[in-house]
Enzyme design. Sequence first.
Site, PDB file in Angstrom:
ATOM      1  N   GLU A 102      44.253  45.972  -5.838  1.00 53.71           N
ATOM      2  CA  GLU A 102      43.983  44.531  -5.851  1.00 53.71           C
ATOM      3  C   GLU A 102      42.798  44.204  -6.757  1.00 53.71           C
ATOM      4  OE1 GLU A 102      44.297  46.513  -3.231  1.00 53.71           O
ATOM      5  OE2 GLU A 102      45.227  45.500  -1.513  1.00 53.71           O
TER       6      GLU A 102
ATOM      7  N   ASN B  31      45.685  51.306  -8.285  1.00 57.23           N
ATOM      8  CA  ASN B  31      44.541  52.086  -7.814  1.00 57.23           C
ATOM      9  C   ASN B  31      44.093  53.050  -8.914  1.00 57.23           C
ATOM     10  OD1 ASN B  31      43.135  54.413  -6.516  1.00 57.23           O
ATOM     11  ND2 ASN B  31      43.505  53.212  -4.668  1.00 57.23           N
TER      12      ASN B  31
ATOM     13  N   ASP C 159      39.591  57.585  -0.532  1.00 54.22           N
ATOM     14  CA  ASP C 159      39.879  56.206  -0.945  1.00 54.22           C
ATOM     15  C   ASP C 159      39.695  55.206   0.182  1.00 54.22           C
ATOM     16  OD1 ASP C 159      40.790  54.736  -3.342  1.00 54.22           O
ATOM     17  OD2 ASP C 159      42.351  54.027  -1.982  1.00 54.22           O
TER      18      ASP C 159
ATOM     19  N   HIS D 202      40.438  49.637  -6.219  1.00 52.01           N
ATOM     20  CA  HIS D 202      41.668  49.571  -5.450  1.00 52.01           C
ATOM     21  C   HIS D 202      42.626  48.711  -6.282  1.00 52.01           C
ATOM     22  CE1 HIS D 202      40.170  50.608  -1.106  1.00 52.01           C
ATOM     23  NE2 HIS D 202      40.127  51.642  -1.937  1.00 52.01           N
TER      24      HIS D 202
ATOM     25  N   CYS E 132      38.743  44.529  -1.072  1.00 54.57           N
ATOM     26  CA  CYS E 132      39.888  43.686  -1.416  1.00 54.57           C
ATOM     27  C   CYS E 132      39.936  42.456  -0.512  1.00 54.57           C
ATOM     28  CB  CYS E 132      41.178  44.473  -1.292  1.00 54.57           C
ATOM     29  SG  CYS E 132      41.133  46.013  -2.237  1.00 54.57           S
TER      30      CYS E 132
HETATM   31 ZN   LIG Z   1      40.905  47.720  -0.831  1.00 56.08          ZN
END
Ligand SMILES: [Zn+2]
Lengths: 183, 183
Positions: A76, A63, A171, A74, A111
């Site tokens: 991913e 992140n 976030d 993020h 994601c």
């Molecule tokens: Zn995410």
Amino acid sequence: MFDTQSANFDVQGLSVALIQAELGRREGGIPIGSALISPLDPDVGTEEVPASGRIYIHGHGRNQRLQKSSAILHAEMDALEKAGRLAPEVYKKATMFTTLRFASYVHKCMCTGAILLYGIPRVVIGENTNFKGEEDLLRSRGVEVVVLDNQRCKELMREFIRYHPEEWDEDVGGSKETSARAS
Amino acid sequence: MFDTQSANFDVQGLSVALIQAELGRREGGIPIGSALISPLDPDVGTEEVPASGRIYIHGHGRNQRLQKSSAILHAEMDALEKAGRLAPEVYKKATMFTTLRFASYVHKCMCTGAILLYGIPRVVIGENTNFKGEEDLLRSRGVEVVVLDNQRCKELMREFIRYHPEEWDEDVGGSKETSARAS
Ligand SMILES: [Zn+2]
Ligand SMILES: [Ca+2]
Ligand SMILES: [Ca+2]
Ligand SMILES: [Zn+2]
């Protein structure tokens, strides 16, 4: 290092993601890490036989909201971006590892959309204590989701959320609800 | 420059996105552009009154698959990333402009997930001729989706897909089906 046939594949893959989460913590970031791992060569063509026996860590990331003032990285997404352009076939044999399951696996995260866009068939998650109640969009779309019970993944998030509730809320899109549930 | 109350707001906002698509074309990229525009100051706090009358272009961006070998920078994601960290409230009053509606507005794209994550309530799209039959996840989640009928947005994509069918296929996750339908 890795063997997809090994019982340890998931644990080993998660350890790659966890190293990224620890790096993120040391940088003062949100401590979530990911890795995209597959048995296919990054530039594999459709005509190639994928059974080389090797495993490729195409990308690992973490992140980057606080470190890079990023609205989209993020863990991913950072792993996918670090992997760069891959042949479509590579994703379709890959596993996405991530230390935390949260908004990522409901419809409300980039994601989830990225995993579905590229047809990544398998996701391994370090912990999911904080988000058990959520609808699981990935599973409903045929993605295999494996949840490990990794204590360190849990500790990292618990510690972060305790001291930085506002950054965590940002976030997850400013939904106080989620941040309350996760704390 | 902009006035949210003006009938021209959508057309003007789309023109910002279209400039990005044209830039992408000149760079040899996939010619899709986006812009994130709202009446709130980027660092607005919850206590602030948002009625300044000004309009902010928080970020504008373009598809960066070919230019940056990016797996995640669809135009909308590039615009969100260029906008950087914004207060959660800013997104909740924003409009996302994009020159093309495609996979973005079904469940299979990171752009959809990002729009839902941040609670962006409104999307304006330059053209949607190529994807009419798709399920509209955004609308089903309460996002207002306005589709303009911009000829230049259409031309840009038609031209790109004709000469670069493989790159387009890669951008939509390797689903030959989508690229065939879009061509
Ligand atoms: Zn995410
Ligand atoms: Ca190869
Ligand atoms: Ca302000
Ligand atoms: Zn997209």
